[in-house]
Structure formats: structure tokens, C-alpha cells
Scaffold this motif. Structure first.
Motif: not given
Ligand SMILES: Cc1ncc(COP(=O)(O)O)c(C=O)c1O
Length: 420
Positions: A2, A13-15, A18-20, A30-31
Motif C-alpha cells: 500500500l 486504488s482505482q476505485t 477497493k481503497s483504504k 489491501h491487495f
């Protein structure tokens, strides 16, 4: 990882989901490295039963062998070309076969492409500018400007979109009165976490028709999940236009605008056109996914397995006496855990602690159960055993008061915005 991502990717993140901002930092994976069926593995090789399922885009399960084979076969032929490919016609025909309102179809890549396209089409058809919205409809200016996450959206665009409340026909009627003869479209998620009251969806349709607006059902999530023909089939209310995304292709990026031919025909003039429109791998995935939905009890299984989850969660809520803090809503195939504030803890503290504890035990959820065809009885038993432990902990913490600091190993989540 991260930390490394944050150096090159804003938010890492792209979204957002899906992010923190959705996965509390330091206590979440996180991945993700790979997925198979109902399970995923993070980059540290921790295994999770996944109830997020690619934000509800995975309906069959990760790496479904039939979808993977179809994509591989198409890959041998090529991904995109300089002219349309027959697969576009086949998928359009399949949607028309399955979805009640569908007479013609155009494809996008994300749900947001499709909602934006449908709204532009409605504006073009009616020669009106204003739009009434109910639910979440994606990232583009025309919609996101109407939420508190409107940074960067010009006020002239924001002024054209107006929200009305779910199950409140009067709030829609008020909009029609205020913007008389100016509303091009009513766009609504036919259902998310709350059941429609008797006659609500029918009432929305009557109001839209009476006022000359086009009714769009945003079936990004409900499509190919509530029923093979979406929520419109499930509830028996047929809109003018509908949009589909997520579950269309078991995780491949494709969406669709569909509806009455008379309205759709103007897509010949409206600019809804992009390089990767008609990309064949996603359409091959879509055709296989939809065919599988027709041939196998996919939707029936999403409901059956989801029913076990809801029933089990309700039993646990009663067992741990958590009824005033926690509830489960939504349909069996897409259910939501709802946290409430207590006198000492906020719902966000409770939800963050819940996520921390379920992640540590090998369940991936953001508080929803986006059911897939791959969820087994064993997965559900495991989920409920883990919830049993975590609900016990929540009960203890709520009883002791002011001990959250001792348990929560991260900052509580901050809501992105409140839509559902
Ligand atoms: C109901 C609904 N509409 C539209 C969208 C936007 O779709 P996408 O994120 O694929 O652009 C979403 C995504 O979550 C959604 O749930």
C-alpha cells in the motif's frame, strides 16, 4: 505494498470501494493476488471467503471455467478490431431474450458509461435537461454532482440533477411540480437495501409517464441477480430503458443500455461511442455467463444460499441480543448488515471493528453479502461461525462501554457519502 502504491497511485486504488477508504488501513488486506470460486488470496497468501465478489460483479464465482474457456477461445481470434464483431449481435440478442424491456441494446464498459448514455439518450428523446435520481448511478458529472462527493463538478451541471427519496412518491411528484415539463428522465435503482412499498415502483412509472419523462431502471446490481431478467422481471414493473453492468459477464468489463426500440433508436444520433466499445473478450464472457444463467440454477442458488446467510445472521443477532445495534436488510441474493450508533460508539466505530475482526478470521465483506453461485454450504457455515465470534466480541465491547480504543487497531472509517 500500500505504501508503495500510494507513491504512484492517488489513493492507492482505482476505485473508492477497493481503497483504504473502505478497507481500514493496517487491519485489512489491501491487495489481492488471485481468486478461485468463492475464495480469494491476498498478497500475503491469506485466504478469504469473498462476499464482496468484485463489488458484486462476480456472480458465478472467480475464474469460472466456462467463462475462462470462452475468453481464451476469443483471445485466439483477437480482442478488438476496426469493425464490429458478430459477438456484439449475439449478446444483444441474448439480452433481448432475457430482459423484459429490451428491444435494442448498446454496450459500454462500466455501469457509469451505461447510466450516462441512458440519461443522454433520455435528454435527446425528450429535449429536456433535468433528471430525477434515486440510488447510486456511478462516477460521472451528471450524477455524482448531486451527492456530497461533487468535487470538480460544475454547478451548472449539478443544478440539473435532483434526488428523490426511495418509497416516497410524493418527493418525486414534488420534483415534477417544481421542474414542470423539464424532467427528461427518472433513474432509479429498483431496489438496494430497502424493500419497495406496495405500489411504489408502479407509482414511479405512472408519475414518469404522466409527466412525459423516460423511466430508467439502473439494474447494475439487480440485473442478472434478482432474476434472469433483473428486478423488472422480479417486481413486474417494466421501464422504458434499463442499464446493466456488474453481473453481466462474471467480472469482465462490459455494461449495457437497453430498452424500447422507439427510444433506443436515437442512439444512432446520440454520441455514445468509444474505442473499446464492442471489445470481444468481455462480450464472450457475457454470452457464456448469460447462457449459464439460462441453463443452470444460478439465480435460484444466489437466493437459496443468501437466505441461509440472512437466516443465520438474524439468529445470531437474537442470540447476542444485538437487535438495537445491528440488522440485516436487502434481498437474500444481496443483503446488507446495518450498524447503528449506540450511546457511546458510532456505527462507523462498530463497523470498522467488525471488519477488522472478520478480515482477521478469513472473511472478506464490506458489510454486504453479494452472493455468488460458488458459495457453498461450508462457506456459509464458516461465515456464520466467524460472525458468532465477532458478534460476541461486539456485545462485550458494547456492554463494557468506552473500551473501543483497546480493541480497534486503526482509525474508524469515515463515510464516503450516504446513498444507500
Ligand atoms: C446501481 C449502480 N449503478 C451504477 C454503478 C456504476 O457502475 P460502475 O462502477 O461500473 O461505473 C454502480 C456501481 O457500484 C451501481 O451499483
Amino acid at each position: 505494498m500500500l505504501e508503495r502504491a500510494l507513491k504512484t497511485i492517488p489513493l492507492g486504488s482505482q476505485t473508492f470501494s477497493k481503497s483504504k477508504t473502505a478497507y481500514p488501513e493496517g487491519v485489512s488486506p489491501h491487495f489481492i493476488k488471485r481468486g478461485d470460486g468463492s475464495h480469494v488470496w491476498d498478497v500475503d497468501d491469506n485466504e478469504y471467503i469473498d462476499f464482496v465478489n468484485g463489488l458484486a460483479s462476480i456472480t458465478l464465482g472467480y475464474n469460472d471455467p466456462d467463462v475462462t474457456d470462452a475468453v481464451k477461445a476469443q483471445l485466439e481470434e483477437g480482442t478488438i478490431f476496426s469493425l464490429p464483431h458478430e459477438i456484439e449481435i449475439k449478446v444483444a440478442e441474448k439480452i433481448i431474450e432475457m430482459v423484459p424491456c429490451a428491444e435494442m441494446v448498446r454496450f459500454g464498459k462500466n455501469g457509469s458509461d451505461a447510466t450516462a448514455g441512458a440519461v443522454r439518450l433520455a435528454r435527446a428523446n425528450t429535449k429536456r435537461d433535468h433528471v430525477a435520481v434515486c440510488g447510486y448511478h456511478g462516477w460521472q458529472d451528471w450524477y455524482i454532482g448531486s451527492t456530497s462527493r461533487n468535487l470538480g463538478v460544475p454547478s451548472s451541471v449539478r443544478d440539473l440533477t435532483h434526488s428523490f427519496a426511495y418509497n416516497d412518491l410524493d418527493s418525486l411528484d414534488q420534483l415534477f411540480k417544481k421542474y414542470s415539463d423539464q424532467v427528461a428522465a427518472v433513474i432509479i435503482e429498483p431496489m438496494n437495501s430497502t424493500e419497495p412499498n406496495n405500489g411504489f415502483l408502479e407509482g414511479v412509472k405512472v408519475l414518469a409517464q404522466k409527466n412525459g419523462a423516460i423511466l430508467i431502471f439502473d439494474e447494475t446490481v439487480t440485473g442478472f441477480r434478482f432474476a434472469n431478467g433483473g428486478a423488472q422481471e422480479y417486481f413486474g414493473v417494466i421501464p422504458d430503458l434499463a442499464i446493466f453492468g456488474k453481473g453481466m459477464a462474471n467480472g469482465y468489463p462490459v455494461s449495457a443500455v437497453t430498452g424500447r426500440a422507439e427510444v433506443m433508436k436515437l442512439m444512432e444520433e446520440v454520441f455514445f461511442s468509444f474505442t473499446f466499445g464492442g471489445e470481444t473478450l468481455s462480450l464472450a464472457a457475457a454470452l457464456t455467463t448469460m447462457t449459464k444463467l439460462q441453463q443452470e440454477p444460478v439465480v435460484k442458488t444466489l437466493w437459496e444460499q443468501g437466505r441461509k446467510v440472512k437466516k443465520g445472521v438474524n439468529t445470531l443477532i437474537r442470540k447476542h441480543n444485538l437487535g438495537n445495534v445491528l440488522s440485516i436488510t436487502g434481498k437474500d441474493c444481496w443483503s446488507f448488515l446495518i450498524f447503528k450508533d449506540t450511546d457511546v460508539y458510532s456505527q462507523w466505530e462498530l463497523k470498522t471493528l467488525f471488519l477488522q475482526e472478520v478480515f482477521a478470521r478469513g472473511v472478506l465483506t464490506l458489510g454486504t453479502h453479494n452472493m455468488s453461485y460458488a458459495h457453498s454450504d461450508e462457506d456459509i457455515t464458516r461465515l456464520l461461525n466467524i460472525y458468532n465470534e465477532v458478534f460476541e466480541l461486539l456485545k462485550e465491547i458494547i456492554k463494557k462501554k468506552n473500551v473501543m480504543d483497546k480493541w480497534l487497531k486503526t482509525e474508524p472509517l469515515v463515510p464516503l457519502f450516504k446513498i444507500r
